[in-house]
Structures are given as structure tokens and as C-alpha cells.
Design a protein around this motif. Structure first.
Motif, PDB file in Angstrom:
ATOM      1  N   ILE A  44       0.853  -1.188   0.000  1.00  0.00           N
ATOM      2  CA  ILE A  44       0.000   0.000   0.000  1.00  0.00           C
ATOM      3  C   ILE A  44       0.891   1.241   0.000  1.00  0.00           C
ATOM      4  O   ILE A  44       1.822   1.338   0.810  1.00  0.00           O
ATOM      5  CB  ILE A  44      -0.911   0.044   1.246  1.00  0.00           C
ATOM      6  CG1 ILE A  44      -1.769  -1.221   1.335  1.00  0.00           C
ATOM      7  CG2 ILE A  44      -1.786   1.297   1.240  1.00  0.00           C
ATOM      8  CD1 ILE A  44      -2.542  -1.342   2.641  1.00  0.00           C
ATOM      9  N   SER A  45       0.632   2.177  -0.912  1.00  0.00           N
ATOM     10  CA  SER A  45       1.258   3.499  -0.890  1.00  0.00           C
ATOM     11  C   SER A  45       0.152   4.504  -0.607  1.00  0.00           C
ATOM     12  O   SER A  45      -0.845   4.548  -1.340  1.00  0.00           O
ATOM     13  CB  SER A  45       1.923   3.820  -2.224  1.00  0.00           C
ATOM     14  OG  SER A  45       2.987   2.924  -2.476  1.00  0.00           O
ATOM     15  N   ALA A 100      -2.019  12.917  -6.101  1.00  0.00           N
ATOM     16  CA  ALA A 100      -0.657  13.200  -5.636  1.00  0.00           C
ATOM     17  C   ALA A 100       0.182  11.927  -5.609  1.00  0.00           C
ATOM     18  O   ALA A 100       1.353  11.924  -5.992  1.00  0.00           O
ATOM     19  CB  ALA A 100      -0.703  13.837  -4.248  1.00  0.00           C
ATOM     20  N   VAL A 101      -0.426  10.814  -5.169  1.00  0.00           N
ATOM     21  CA  VAL A 101       0.299   9.539  -5.113  1.00  0.00           C
ATOM     22  C   VAL A 101       0.473   8.963  -6.509  1.00  0.00           C
ATOM     23  O   VAL A 101       1.563   8.537  -6.901  1.00  0.00           O
ATOM     24  CB  VAL A 101      -0.447   8.526  -4.204  1.00  0.00           C
ATOM     25  CG1 VAL A 101       0.264   7.181  -4.208  1.00  0.00           C
ATOM     26  CG2 VAL A 101      -0.547   9.065  -2.779  1.00  0.00           C
ATOM     27  N   THR A 158       6.208  11.612  -1.732  1.00  0.00           N
ATOM     28  CA  THR A 158       6.790  10.357  -1.267  1.00  0.00           C
ATOM     29  C   THR A 158       5.836   9.793  -0.235  1.00  0.00           C
ATOM     30  O   THR A 158       5.757  10.291   0.898  1.00  0.00           O
ATOM     31  CB  THR A 158       8.169  10.589  -0.623  1.00  0.00           C
ATOM     32  OG1 THR A 158       8.971  11.369  -1.507  1.00  0.00           O
ATOM     33  CG2 THR A 158       8.842   9.265  -0.315  1.00  0.00           C
ATOM     34  N   PRO A 159       5.048   8.770  -0.588  1.00  0.00           N
ATOM     35  CA  PRO A 159       3.981   8.310   0.312  1.00  0.00           C
ATOM     36  C   PRO A 159       4.504   7.405   1.415  1.00  0.00           C
ATOM     37  O   PRO A 159       5.645   6.940   1.374  1.00  0.00           O
ATOM     38  CB  PRO A 159       3.066   7.532  -0.633  1.00  0.00           C
ATOM     39  CG  PRO A 159       4.006   6.985  -1.666  1.00  0.00           C
ATOM     40  CD  PRO A 159       5.087   8.021  -1.852  1.00  0.00           C
ATOM     41  N   ASP A 160       3.652   7.155   2.408  1.00  0.00           N
ATOM     42  CA  ASP A 160       3.925   6.091   3.362  1.00  0.00           C
ATOM     43  C   ASP A 160       3.763   4.753   2.640  1.00  0.00           C
ATOM     44  O   ASP A 160       2.883   4.604   1.782  1.00  0.00           O
ATOM     45  CB  ASP A 160       2.939   6.134   4.531  1.00  0.00           C
ATOM     46  CG  ASP A 160       3.121   7.352   5.409  1.00  0.00           C
ATOM     47  OD1 ASP A 160       2.157   7.716   6.125  1.00  0.00           O
ATOM     48  OD2 ASP A 160       4.217   7.944   5.383  1.00  0.00           O
ATOM     49  N   THR A 161       4.577   3.778   3.014  1.00  0.00           N
ATOM     50  CA  THR A 161       4.504   2.458   2.389  1.00  0.00           C
ATOM     51  C   THR A 161       4.225   1.406   3.457  1.00  0.00           C
ATOM     52  O   THR A 161       4.837   1.427   4.527  1.00  0.00           O
ATOM     53  CB  THR A 161       5.825   2.118   1.670  1.00  0.00           C
ATOM     54  OG1 THR A 161       6.071   3.115   0.675  1.00  0.00           O
ATOM     55  CG2 THR A 161       5.745   0.752   1.000  1.00  0.00           C
ATOM     56  N   TYR A 162       3.291   0.513   3.119  1.00  0.00           N
ATOM     57  CA  TYR A 162       2.926  -0.572   4.033  1.00  0.00           C
ATOM     58  C   TYR A 162       2.985  -1.890   3.255  1.00  0.00           C
ATOM     59  O   TYR A 162       2.376  -2.014   2.193  1.00  0.00           O
ATOM     60  CB  TYR A 162       1.497  -0.393   4.565  1.00  0.00           C
ATOM     61  CG  TYR A 162       1.220   0.966   5.167  1.00  0.00           C
ATOM     62  CD1 TYR A 162       0.952   2.063   4.335  1.00  0.00           C
ATOM     63  CD2 TYR A 162       1.208   1.157   6.536  1.00  0.00           C
ATOM     64  CE1 TYR A 162       0.690   3.314   4.871  1.00  0.00           C
ATOM     65  CE2 TYR A 162       0.937   2.403   7.081  1.00  0.00           C
ATOM     66  CZ  TYR A 162       0.684   3.477   6.244  1.00  0.00           C
ATOM     67  OH  TYR A 162       0.424   4.721   6.768  1.00  0.00           O
ATOM     68  N   ILE A 163       3.741  -2.850   3.779  1.00  0.00           N
ATOM     69  CA  ILE A 163       3.747  -4.199   3.214  1.00  0.00           C
ATOM     70  C   ILE A 163       3.010  -5.087   4.206  1.00  0.00           C
ATOM     71  O   ILE A 163       3.373  -5.158   5.386  1.00  0.00           O
ATOM     72  CB  ILE A 163       5.179  -4.704   2.977  1.00  0.00           C
ATOM     73  CG1 ILE A 163       5.869  -3.839   1.918  1.00  0.00           C
ATOM     74  CG2 ILE A 163       5.165  -6.166   2.536  1.00  0.00           C
ATOM     75  CD1 ILE A 163       7.323  -4.170   1.698  1.00  0.00           C
ATOM     76  N   LEU A 175       7.794  11.167   3.152  1.00  0.00           N
ATOM     77  CA  LEU A 175       7.834  12.593   3.492  1.00  0.00           C
ATOM     78  C   LEU A 175       6.462  13.260   3.368  1.00  0.00           C
ATOM     79  O   LEU A 175       6.183  14.231   4.057  1.00  0.00           O
ATOM     80  CB  LEU A 175       8.837  13.325   2.587  1.00  0.00           C
ATOM     81  CG  LEU A 175      10.299  12.890   2.742  1.00  0.00           C
ATOM     82  CD1 LEU A 175      11.165  13.585   1.711  1.00  0.00           C
ATOM     83  CD2 LEU A 175      10.795  13.194   4.150  1.00  0.00           C
ATOM     84  N   LYS A 176       5.643  12.756   2.463  1.00  0.00           N
ATOM     85  CA  LYS A 176       4.288  13.288   2.260  1.00  0.00           C
ATOM     86  C   LYS A 176       4.336  14.818   2.124  1.00  0.00           C
ATOM     87  O   LYS A 176       3.678  15.561   2.849  1.00  0.00           O
ATOM     88  CB  LYS A 176       3.357  12.854   3.397  1.00  0.00           C
ATOM     89  CG  LYS A 176       3.268  11.336   3.568  1.00  0.00           C
ATOM     90  CD  LYS A 176       2.312  10.921   4.651  1.00  0.00           C
ATOM     91  CE  LYS A 176       2.762  11.248   6.042  1.00  0.00           C
ATOM     92  NZ  LYS A 176       3.948  10.474   6.476  1.00  0.00           N
TER      93      LYS A 176
END
Length: 831
Positions: A186-187, A195-196, A202-207, A221-222
Motif C-alpha cells: 500500500i502506498s 498526488a500519489v 513520497t507516500p507512506d509504504t505498508y507491506i 515525506l508526504k
């Protein structure tokens, strides 16, 4: 009609464009998609006609933007726009090309998206800009690069209520870095998803591990976020607080994971999604295939000579799914594909059954045969001398060829092997598969010739082509499948005579039965009898035609669940079997009396008795050959897997299934690590399990399709199908109405309840326990001679098979009427 609401459109509507079709599909299946409508591709065609434009016109992009709408199109589109605006503050307008989001050509970023559209003027202008984007230079270059040949102006437009997202992002249902299908990525960032998607932040990333829901996070950095303004979209800087924390909570990540898993299951292949969260509510904005996976897959998989190549795609290949369920593992494909081709070619020359198979190969794990266009008609007296002794002949072959080799395999499974002895045994097993399938078709084909001859006589006398009654005249003959069921039923009778065992079987969960039985003396005694039974009848796998799943002989769980089902439903096998025999005799006597010519009566009776006497071959050959060979081979091959695991070639003995035969042979004498290769192939195998394999490849003629349908049942969805009517093969007579229960594999058997109508892709012997409770059977694949058809007739329940569409079109709880006489399924009500 130039526009249609998501919820009213057909899922397969080619006029919607790819993005539109995806949104229609998601909406139809109840996923949280914002409302919207599709401007269909015919609107652009009409617009170009009205403005006298052609795709070769000079400066066509500018000409489209300068063009005018006819009153008819304008009124329809603006009416749909204003209706949507009643529920949403503004809308998003997105291109939806027929070429877009297709496998191998995502066209990502090549077309246009416009957000926060509020006025009629803006709306109509943005529609024209979407249309113009179809002809832009960058799209043309991209189409050329992707070898996309679609030249017609097939551009639809998606108009969707705009969700003013607080948080948004994209999800890949398969980790795009490692290609691990157990993980999703997930970004996410703040504000609107543009924006993403555009890479502005620069999005948050979740694996996330899709099984355990374990989450790995990396903070981005969002830098900015986008939001709707008075006009258009405004870009703003995020605050320090926003940048210093993750934008999604763990609860939201898990909710997104659940949504992704649902969507991936719906599509049957890995997807990427766009989502938005507004006022704590989750919305699914878009879904599309992950188009780079096929390229990665091709790079990861080495070609074998039995794999279908791009060059092969010019030929007509028929999926053998009605005989071999789902994808097969790499090791099994090494054994079965050469064996099938060898056996088919030899027996088709000796016993021509009306079709000629040139080659057998694998495509995406599924087995396909290449059939010649013309039919080879059998001679009038072909195999005639064998007809009176077919069953006895089969048992002679089984006793002389198969059972001695199985005894050898049993010994090999108990032997502590050296690499040299394992290699020698492995090569002997491979060689025996060739012999086994030569004899397999040597047994089956004469029986097919006999049945076809009797069926032709029946149809000539009857004067029609209805076949379900014909095959019901061949039921009620004991075979190994029925014999197995009867033995399991006898165990249930024994259980019901013991109050303690009865209570246990009636109340214990299936997964706890074995453990509970092992806790008492009478339970252990009962298990001992079951295990003795399994040494004779347990040589069948959970997954027919492969080595990859446990056999019944390895684990009594499967037999125990069948016994438990008999205990709970009170089914009386002997009484029901007697009813089947009576029905058979009644049908035969009625038909026999209708034959006026005594000589014809005598001839029909002679062929009928031969056919009835040999009707056990269909199941008995499967019991002793198809099922038992694979099951016995599996137990031996696990010893080979242990050797390779000990020498560091693979991680676990069952990783063996994901190596090819030559790799196993080389690794036994020259061990090198194949762990990474085996793991990649395991992931690919699971992906193939999720995907919907094509019923055929190539472009067949009508004659080829007709010939194919005579072998495997329908290969394309019936053109008579409507929203509430589905047609298939009338395989077992009778009419029944009841609730649908879609069952995809054995793990879902416990969800099936008495009185349900079973809907599935196909059935194997493992599914027989469900037939006792089912009111009717519906399948996607299979014909009049498939396992589902045979068992449905034995159990006397209606069956409509080979619909090609039932598991997609029907949902749990839908009330349907199944007419096994006509092959029609009618939806009475939707759940």
C-alpha cells in the motif's frame, strides 16, 4: 443509448472501455465504489460522424475539442451528469479506452483524468478532452511499443462522483518488488489520490502479509497534498505533524487488506487498486490488472518443450480442464504431459473415436491439447470383438500392469535411498507413466466407441438428440467410487449404533474429529478400521491429477468428514441405490417397448447389455489409474524430496513439486540450491490457481468448436444467456429450485448445507459427499460424461453442466430453478 449507470450496465459491456468495465464489475459485486456512469464508446463514434471526422483527419485532437455535440448526445449526457451531481458536490471525468488496463498494456498515465468538475460546460469540455487523448502522439507511440493493434476510436469515458478524500493511495495485491503473492503493498498519503498516482509525493509504504496481517511500515515525506478548490484542484504543503506520523492506522491498513483480498478473489488475478478514505469511510475508486506480472513471470520461468509458445498460439488448443482440474505442478507436468500425448496418439490410431490430438502442452500451468480440424470417423466394426469383454479386459490389464508396479512403489516408499537408487527409481516412474497412459486410453477408448454406437442407435430410434435419459439408463451399476461411498456409509451405520461415537460425530467440528477419536478406546478401534479401509480405498488425492496434495491414505481426516456427513444427513446408501436401479430399469423398459421392430429390439438389447456391463469402466479406471498412480507416486516421491532437502537443494520435501524432472535428476547427483527457483514457482502456481484459464487458445473454426464441445462440453458461454437465464448441458434429468451455494474448493465444503444447489467450476471424486445433500448441480465446465454428470445421475439429482459462467453470474443465496431436462437455469430471485 450513449450513457449507462455503473449499477445498470452489463459487466461484459465492450462499450464501456476497460476502466468502465472494471468499475461496473466492482459495483455489481457490492464493493464500495462511488456512483457514476459510463459514456460508452459509441458516443465518440457518433460525435466523430456528426462532425465529419476520421481517425486519419489532420489535427484530429484539436478538431475533437473544437467539435460540437448533437442535441441527442448532449441532452443524454448532461441529464446523466445532473442526476449524479444531485448526490455529489462534483465529479471526476476519466478516459476509459478499450485498450486501456489490458493484460500486457496498462496504458498507465497515457490517458486523461479531470477532477472536481462542477458545471455542464466543464463536463462537456472534459469529455472531449478525454476523447482527444485517444489520438494523442504519446498514446500512439505507446500503442506501437506494446504492439496494440486497436485502431478504432474505442474510447469510453467514466464519470464518477468525486470523493474528497482525507487519505488516498494505491494498492498492489502482489508485492511488486519481490513478486510475493502472499504480500500486498500500500502506498498512501493525504488528500486526493492524484498526488500519489502522479508521483508528486513520497507516500507512506505498508507491506502486509495477506494471511497473518503482519504489517511492515516505512514513513514517507508526504510533502504535499491535493484537495478540491472552488475551481479545480489546489496543491498545499503538509504540516510538520502530518509528515511526522503515518497517515493510516493499523485498523485502516487491515480494512484495506480485506478489501484487496476480496477484489483479487473477484478478478482471479493480481490487481492494483486506487482507494480513498473520506470521513472514515473507505471507497474503492479503481481496479486494474498488474500488467508487468506476466513479463516478470516469463523471465522467471524457463521454457520446456511441452510449454505453449507464442508461435503455438496460431493453432487451436483446447483446455483439458474437464478431465484435469486446475493448474498442475511443474513436476507433475513433466510426467503427465508426455504420457498423455503418447497414450492419446497410440490409442487414437488403434481406436479412432472421432477426434485427433496432435500435441499436448501446458499454458500457465493448465494442460491443453491441439486437435486437428477434421474428424476421423471410426470404422463400423471398430473394436467390435472387444465389446462383450471390456470390463474383464480392463481388470486383466490392471492386475497384470498396474498392481505389480504399485507394489514396487510401495516398497520404494519404505526404502532409505541413496541418490543413485532414488535417481534409478525416479526414471522408472517416469517411464511407467508412458506405459500407464498407453494402457489408460487402451481401456477407455473401446468403451467410448461402444457407448457412442449405442447412443447413435438410441437417437435414431428416439428421433431426437436429448441424452440425459440415455445415460440414466446406464446408472445403478456398482463401481469403485460407489463402492467407496458405500463403505463410508457402512461406517456411519456403525457410528449410529454406538451412542458415544454418534455424539462425537454429530457435534465435533470436522477438524477435531481425529483428535477426539484418538482419546478413547472405542474411538481408536474405530480409527483402526478406517485406516485399514484407507489402505485399500484411500489412494486418491485431495486434488485429482497431481502430486501436490495429500492422499486419503496419508490423512484419515478426509474419510472421517465423509462418514460424518453420512451420520448427520441420515442418508441410506442401499435404499437410494435401489431407487437408482429401479429408475434405470423403468427407463430402459419403457424405451425398449417403444421399439417396434423385433430385430432392432434384439440388436439394441445386445449392445445395451454390453454397454451396461462396461459402464463401471469410467470410474474404475479412474480409481486404479488416474487416482492411484498419482497417489502411490506421491508417497514415493516424498522420499526423493527428503533426500533433496537434506542435501540443501530445496527447503522442504514438498518443494519437490515445483521442480521439473530434469532438475530433480541433475540435483540428485549434483546438488545445487534450487530453493529460490522452487519458491518462485510455488508463487506462480498459486497465481495460476486464482486466474481464470481460457477454455481454448487460438481462433478455432465453428467445426473445431463443435467437435470440442462433443468432447468436453461447452467451451464458450451460451449466446442465449440473459441476466436471469443461464444455459448449459442437460446432464441429469429433473427440476429443482433452491438457494445457490458457490463452492470453490474442498476447504469450503463445510459451508454447504442440505437443500443447497451446488455451483462450482467442476467436481472430482472428493466432492461426492456434497451430492448427498445437494438439490441440484451446476458447473462451469464438463459435459454429459464428466464426473459431475455421472454422480448426479447416480444420486438422481438434476444437473446442468458446462455453463462457462455460473460461478461468476450466481451468488450465494440466489434462488434458482435448475432444469436438468432442458439444460436451463433460471434465477428466481437475487440475494
Amino acid at each position: 443509448m450513449y450513457s449507462v449507470l455503473f449499477r445498470q450496465a452489463e459487466e461484459s459491456s465492450q462499450l464501456a472501455g476497460a476502466k468502465g468495465m472494471n468499475l461496473i464489475k466492482l459495483t455489481k459485486h457490492g464493493l464500495p465504489v462511488p456512483d457514476g456512469f459510463i459514456i460508452q464508446t459509441n458516443a465518440l463514434a457518433r460525435f466523430m460522424e456528426d462532425n465529419q471526422l476520421h481517425d486519419s483527419s489532420e489535427n484530429i485532437e484539436n478538431a475533437i475539442i473544437a467539435g460540437t455535440f448533437s442535441d441527442e448526445i448532449k441532452n443524454e449526457l448532461t441529464s446523466s451528469f445532473y442526476e449524479l451531481r444531485e448526490s455529489y458536490h462534483s465529479v471526476a471525468v476519466r478516459s476509459s479506452s478499450a485498450s486501456e488496463d489490458l493484460e500486457g498494456a496498462s496504458f498507465a498515465g497515457q490517458y486523461e483524468t479531470y477532477l472536481n468538475i462542477k458545471t455542464e460546460e466543464e463536463f462537456l469540455n472534459k469529455v472531449k478532452e478525454c476523447w482527444a487523448s485517444f489520438f494523442s502522439g504519446r498514446v500512439s507511440r505507446y500503442k506501437k511499443k506494446m504492439n496494440n493493434q486497436i485502431a478504432e476510436p474505442l474510447m469510453g469515458v467514466v464519470v464518477q462522483g468525486l470523493i474528497n478524500s482525507d487519505i488516498s493511495g494505491v494498492i498492489f495485491s502482489q508485492n511488486p518488488v519481490t513478486h510475493d503473492d502472499r504480500e500486498l503493498l500500500i502506498s498512501a498519503s493525504y488528500g486526493l489520490g492524484e498526488a500519489v498516482v502522479s508521483g508528486s509525493v513520497t507516500p507512506d509504504t505498508y507491506i502486509v502479509h495477506k494471511g497473518s496481517f503482519e504489517i511492515q511500515k516505512e514513513m514517507g515525506l508526504k510533502e504535499i497534498y491535493m484537495e478540491s478548490a472552488a475551481e479545480g484542484i489546489a496543491e498545499k504543503e503538509t504540516s510538520e505533524d502530518m509528515r511526522s506520523r503515518f497517515c493510516l492506522t493499523d485498523e485502516q491498513v487491515i480494512e484495506l487488506t480485506e478489501l484487496t483480498k476480496k477484489t483479487e478473489a473477484l478478478y482471479g488475478f493480481p490487481v492494483d487498486l486506487e482507494f480513498g478514505i473520506a470521513n472514515h469511510k473507505l471507497y474503492l475508486l479503481q481496479a486494474r490488472p498488474i500488467t508487468t506480472i506476466e513479463q516478470d513471470k516469463k523471465a522467471a520461468e524457463e521454457e520446456r518443450n511441452f510449454m505453449i509458445t507464442d508461435k503455438d498460439m496460431d493453432d487451436f488448443w483446447l483446455n483439458m480442464e474437464s478431465n484435469i482440474e486446475g493448474p498442475v505442478s511443474p513436476l507433475f507436468s513433466s510426467f503427465i504431459v508426455p504420457a498423455l500425448e503418447y497414450g492419446l496418439k497410440k490409442s487414437m490410431r488403434q481406436f479412432p473415436i472421432g477426434v485427433i490430438v496432435d500435441e499436448v502442452k501446458v499454458y500457465r500451468g493448465h494442460i491443453y491439447s491441439k486437435n486437428q480440424g477434421g474428424q476421423q470417423l471410426p470404422p463400423e466394426d471398430s473394436a467390435e470383438e472387444l465389446f462383450p469383454i471390456l470390463s474383464e479386459r480392463m481388470y486383466d490389464i490392471i492386475h497384470n500392469t498396474y498392481l505389480p508396479f504399485y507394489r514396487t512403489l510401495d516398497q520404494l516408499a519404505q526404502t532409505e535411498h541413496t541418490p543413485e537408487s532414488a535417481l534409478d527409481a525416479f526414471k522408472k516412474l517416469k517411464a511407467f507413466y508412458l506405459t500407464a497412459y498407453e494402457e489408460h486410453f487402451n481401456i477407455v477408448f473401446p468403451q467410448i466407441l461402444l457407448t457412442n454406437k449405442l447412443q447413435a442407435m438410441y437417437q435414431n430410434i428416439q428421433g431426437e438428440t436429448e441424452n440425459s435419459h440415455f445415460y440414466e439408463m446406464l446408472t445403478g451399476v456398482m463401481n469403485k467410487s460407489l463402492e467407496t461411498d458405500r463403505r463410508l456409509w457402512q461406517f456411519s451405520v456403525e457410528v449410529r449404533e454406538n451412542p458415544n461415537l454418534t455424539a462425537l460425530f454429530e457435534h465435533a467440528q470436522p477438524e477435531h474429529l481425529l483428535e477426539r477419536l484418538e482419546q478413547t478406546d472405542e474411538g481408536r478401534q474405530f480409527l483402526q478400521k478406517v485406516n485399514e479401509f484407507l489402505q485399500e480405498y484411500g489412494w486418491r488425492s485431495v486434488k485429482s491429477h497431481d502430486l501436490i496434495e495429500q492422499t486419503w491414505a496419508e490423512n484419515p481426516f478426509y474419510a472421517l468428514t465423509h462418514i460424518q456427513n453420512y451420520v448427520r444427513n441420515g442418508y441410506h446408501f442401499d435404499n437410494e441405490f435401489k431407487k437408482t436401479i429401479k429408475k434405470r430399469e423403468k427407463l430402459y423398459n419403457e424405451f425398449f417397448q417403444s421399439i417396434e421392430d423385433p430385430a432392432l429390439q434384439k440388436e439394441f438389447e445386445r449392445y445395451y447389455q454390453w454397454t451396461l456391463n462396461s459402464s463401471n469402466i469410467k470410474d474404475d479406471h479412474h480409481f486404479y489409474i488416474d487416482a492411484m498412480l498419482d497417489a502411490k507416486a506421491r508417497v514415493f516421491l516424498l522420499k526423493v524430496g527428503e533426500l533433496l532437502a537434506e542435501s540443501g537443494v530445496i527447503q522442504d520435501r514438498e518443494d519437490l513439486w515445483f521442480l521439473y524432472d530434469d532438475e530433480v535428476e541433475n540435483a540428485l547427483l549434483h546438488p545445487v540450491s534450487l530453493k529460490e527457483k522452487a519458491e518462485k514457482r510455488r508463487q506462480m502456481f498459486h497465481e495460476y490457481e486464482l486466474a481464470q484459464a481460457p477454455a481454448y487458445l487460438g481462433t478455432p473454426t465453428e467445426a473445431q468448436l463443435k467437435a470440442a464441445e462433443e468432447i468436453v462440453g461447452a467451451v464458450i458461454e451460451d449466446e442465449k444467456n440473459t441476466e436471469n437465464d443461464i444455459f448449459g448441458v442437460a446432464a441429469s434429468s429433473g427440476i429443482a429450485t433452491g438457494p445457490v451455494k458457490v463452492i470453490r474448493d474442498a476447504s469450503e465444503f463445510s459451508q454447504f448445507t442440505p437443500g443447497d444447489i451446488l455451483v462450482c467450476k467442476m467436481t472430482t471424486p472428493l466432492w461426492t459427499s456434497l451430492f448427498q445433500d445437494a438439490k441440484a448441480i451446476i458447473t462451469d465446465t464438463g459435459g454429459i460424461l464428466s464426473h459431475a454428470a455421472i454422480i448426479a445421475r447416480e444420486y438422481g439429482i438434476p444437473a446442468v453442466l458446462g455453463t462457462r459462467a455460473a460461478t461468476e453470474r450466481l451468488r450465494d443465496g440466489d434462488i434458482v430453478t435448475v432444469d436438468g431436462n432442458s439444460g436451463k437455469i433460471t434465477v428466481v430471485s437475487r440475494s
